[in-house]
Design a protein around this motif. Structure first.
Motif, mmCIF file in Angstrom:
data_model
loop_
_atom_site.group_PDB
_atom_site.id
_atom_site.type_symbol
_atom_site.label_atom_id
_atom_site.label_comp_id
_atom_site.label_asym_id
_atom_site.label_seq_id
_atom_site.Cartn_x
_atom_site.Cartn_y
_atom_site.Cartn_z
ATOM 1 N N ASN A 8 -6.940 -5.462 -3.293
ATOM 2 C CA ASN A 8 -7.345 -5.944 -1.972
ATOM 3 C C ASN A 8 -7.099 -4.832 -0.967
ATOM 4 O O ASN A 8 -6.075 -4.157 -1.022
ATOM 5 C CB ASN A 8 -6.531 -7.178 -1.582
ATOM 6 C CG ASN A 8 -7.047 -8.420 -2.263
ATOM 7 O OD1 ASN A 8 -8.249 -8.577 -2.454
ATOM 8 N ND2 ASN A 8 -6.155 -9.300 -2.632
ATOM 9 N N TYR A 9 -8.036 -4.639 -0.068
ATOM 10 C CA TYR A 9 -7.913 -3.560 0.900
ATOM 11 C C TYR A 9 -8.472 -3.959 2.255
ATOM 12 O O TYR A 9 -9.217 -4.929 2.384
ATOM 13 C CB TYR A 9 -8.622 -2.290 0.405
ATOM 14 C CG TYR A 9 -10.134 -2.425 0.371
ATOM 15 C CD1 TYR A 9 -10.897 -2.129 1.500
ATOM 16 C CD2 TYR A 9 -10.786 -2.864 -0.769
ATOM 17 C CE1 TYR A 9 -12.274 -2.275 1.476
ATOM 18 C CE2 TYR A 9 -12.156 -3.003 -0.805
ATOM 19 C CZ TYR A 9 -12.891 -2.704 0.329
ATOM 20 O OH TYR A 9 -14.263 -2.862 0.309
ATOM 21 N N ILE A 10 -8.103 -3.172 3.242
ATOM 22 C CA ILE A 10 -8.680 -3.220 4.583
ATOM 23 C C ILE A 10 -9.163 -1.818 4.885
ATOM 24 O O ILE A 10 -8.458 -0.843 4.637
ATOM 25 C CB ILE A 10 -7.624 -3.602 5.638
ATOM 26 C CG1 ILE A 10 -7.175 -5.030 5.469
ATOM 27 C CG2 ILE A 10 -8.157 -3.373 7.049
ATOM 28 C CD1 ILE A 10 -6.011 -5.400 6.365
ATOM 29 N N SER A 25 -12.895 -5.847 4.613
ATOM 30 C CA SER A 25 -11.690 -6.289 3.924
ATOM 31 C C SER A 25 -12.060 -7.164 2.738
ATOM 32 O O SER A 25 -13.048 -7.889 2.779
ATOM 33 C CB SER A 25 -10.799 -7.090 4.874
ATOM 34 O OG SER A 25 -9.711 -7.643 4.161
ATOM 35 N N THR A 26 -11.231 -7.094 1.696
ATOM 36 C CA THR A 26 -11.412 -7.960 0.539
ATOM 37 C C THR A 26 -10.376 -9.077 0.497
ATOM 38 O O THR A 26 -10.386 -9.882 -0.421
ATOM 39 C CB THR A 26 -11.321 -7.152 -0.778
ATOM 40 O OG1 THR A 26 -10.044 -6.530 -0.849
ATOM 41 C CG2 THR A 26 -12.429 -6.126 -0.860
ATOM 42 N N LYS A 85 0.972 -9.611 5.867
ATOM 43 C CA LYS A 85 0.927 -8.739 4.695
ATOM 44 C C LYS A 85 1.519 -7.395 5.076
ATOM 45 O O LYS A 85 1.247 -6.873 6.150
ATOM 46 C CB LYS A 85 -0.504 -8.548 4.221
ATOM 47 C CG LYS A 85 -1.140 -9.833 3.743
ATOM 48 C CD LYS A 85 -2.199 -9.568 2.728
ATOM 49 C CE LYS A 85 -2.775 -10.852 2.200
ATOM 50 N NZ LYS A 85 -1.900 -11.594 1.342
ATOM 51 N N TYR A 86 2.331 -6.853 4.182
ATOM 52 C CA TYR A 86 2.874 -5.514 4.382
ATOM 53 C C TYR A 86 1.938 -4.547 3.676
ATOM 54 O O TYR A 86 1.649 -4.696 2.488
ATOM 55 C CB TYR A 86 4.297 -5.421 3.819
ATOM 56 C CG TYR A 86 5.023 -4.186 4.257
ATOM 57 C CD1 TYR A 86 5.346 -3.988 5.594
ATOM 58 C CD2 TYR A 86 5.384 -3.217 3.339
ATOM 59 C CE1 TYR A 86 6.015 -2.854 6.008
ATOM 60 C CE2 TYR A 86 6.063 -2.076 3.743
ATOM 61 C CZ TYR A 86 6.372 -1.902 5.081
ATOM 62 O OH TYR A 86 7.038 -0.771 5.488
ATOM 63 N N SER A 104 -8.670 4.064 8.933
ATOM 64 C CA SER A 104 -7.492 3.660 8.170
ATOM 65 C C SER A 104 -7.924 2.789 7.007
ATOM 66 O O SER A 104 -8.731 1.877 7.171
ATOM 67 C CB SER A 104 -6.518 2.872 9.043
ATOM 68 O OG SER A 104 -5.997 3.680 10.062
ATOM 69 N N ILE A 105 -7.359 3.098 5.863
ATOM 70 C CA ILE A 105 -7.578 2.278 4.676
ATOM 71 C C ILE A 105 -6.210 1.801 4.225
ATOM 72 O O ILE A 105 -5.296 2.603 4.025
ATOM 73 C CB ILE A 105 -8.277 3.067 3.558
ATOM 74 C CG1 ILE A 105 -9.649 3.529 4.032
ATOM 75 C CG2 ILE A 105 -8.391 2.209 2.295
ATOM 76 C CD1 ILE A 105 -10.377 4.431 3.061
ATOM 77 N N GLY A 106 -6.066 0.499 4.112
ATOM 78 C CA GLY A 106 -4.786 -0.078 3.735
ATOM 79 C C GLY A 106 -4.902 -0.948 2.503
ATOM 80 O O GLY A 106 -5.869 -1.685 2.346
#
Length: 114
Positions: A8-10, A25-26, A85-86, A104-106
């Motif tokens: 899962n990402y943002i 986002s997923t 979410k951290y 930014s990719i988180g």
């Protein structure tokens, strides 16, 4: 193989004021539609009040050109469903159409994931 495959990402692009230019986002519990948040402020939507100033300071440092200091950063985000979410973020400063932006990719942080 894509590094984000199966995670899962943002992915977000922000202008110099922290306004959302693009968003993907997923995470199912984020359930924000890109059309509903583009143009709104990242800090107001996703950052808890207790963390806001600290993250704005990090953001300002990146915008001012010290990208390497905060290339990788971990922080908590608020989700639409009220959970938090951290996240492990990778931040990149670049110029698009003559304007500075941060991309930014988180991915969700997991202890001992390696």
């Amino acid at each position: 193989m894509c590094l984000l495959e199966g995670k899962n990402y943002i992915k977000v692009k922000l202008d110099t004021q922290g306004n959302i230019l693009e968003f993907d986002s997923t995470f199912e519990n984020l359930v924000y539609d890109e059309n509903d948040i583009v143009g709104k402020n990242w800090f107001d939507l996703f950052i808890d009040e207790s963390d806001k100033q600290k993250l704005k300071d990090v953001f300002k440092t990146i915008i001012e050109g010290d990208e390497t200091k905060w290339k990788f950063y971990n922080n908590d985000i608020k989700c639409l469903d009220g959970t938090h979410k951290y996240m492990d973020f990778t931040n990149t400063l670049h110029v698009e159409n003559g304007k500075k932006i941060i991309e930014s990719i988180g991915v969700e942080h997991f202890e001992n994931q390696y």
